[in-house]
Design a protein around this motif. Sequence first.
Motif, mmCIF file in Angstrom:
data_model
loop_
_atom_site.group_PDB
_atom_site.id
_atom_site.type_symbol
_atom_site.label_atom_id
_atom_site.label_comp_id
_atom_site.label_asym_id
_atom_site.label_seq_id
_atom_site.Cartn_x
_atom_site.Cartn_y
_atom_site.Cartn_z
ATOM 1 N N GLU A 60 9.326 27.921 -51.353
ATOM 2 C CA GLU A 60 8.147 27.377 -52.023
ATOM 3 C C GLU A 60 8.021 25.879 -51.748
ATOM 4 N N ASN A 61 6.791 25.423 -51.540
ATOM 5 C CA ASN A 61 6.525 24.028 -51.206
ATOM 6 C C ASN A 61 5.597 23.377 -52.227
ATOM 7 N N SER A 62 5.668 23.819 -53.479
ATOM 8 C CA SER A 62 4.832 23.231 -54.521
ATOM 9 C C SER A 62 5.368 21.848 -54.894
ATOM 10 N N ASN A 63 4.585 21.103 -55.693
ATOM 11 C CA ASN A 63 4.953 19.729 -56.049
ATOM 12 C C ASN A 63 6.322 19.607 -56.711
ATOM 13 N N GLU A 64 6.743 20.585 -57.457
ATOM 14 C CA GLU A 64 8.056 20.532 -58.098
ATOM 15 C C GLU A 64 8.989 21.613 -57.566
ATOM 16 N N ILE A 111 10.446 19.937 -52.258
ATOM 17 C CA ILE A 111 10.112 18.586 -52.720
ATOM 18 C C ILE A 111 11.292 17.964 -53.454
ATOM 19 N N ARG A 112 11.994 18.736 -54.259
ATOM 20 C CA ARG A 112 13.186 18.210 -54.947
ATOM 21 C C ARG A 112 14.242 17.794 -53.919
ATOM 22 N N TYR A 146 13.659 16.878 -50.795
ATOM 23 C CA TYR A 146 13.133 15.679 -50.131
ATOM 24 C C TYR A 146 13.384 14.441 -50.978
ATOM 25 N N ARG A 147 13.125 14.550 -52.263
ATOM 26 C CA ARG A 147 13.323 13.401 -53.155
ATOM 27 C C ARG A 147 14.785 12.972 -53.203
#
Length: 81
Positions: free
Chosen positions: A2-6, A10-11, A13-14
């Motif tokens: 999944e590539n959603s904001n959260e 994304i986690r 990447y952060r």
Amino acid sequence: MENSNEGPMIRGYRSILGQKITTVTCSAPAFDLRLEFANQHTLLVHCSSIGKAYEECYTFGAPLGYYRVRLDGELDFEARD
């Protein structure tokens, strides 16, 4: 994945954003790329041509120029001007 904001991508990447890269490994035959960061996290880029209609796996820049890793296992280099 999944590539959603959260989502997990994304986690992940952060967790490496702003971190210093401590080790870069790129080895034959496929030239998979491994980046190790100061916070002990690792990013792996696997080269695969399954279902892809292009020839390039990834490109990265270095002080002397740009490296292009192709899906056929070839490594090209283009010097900076």
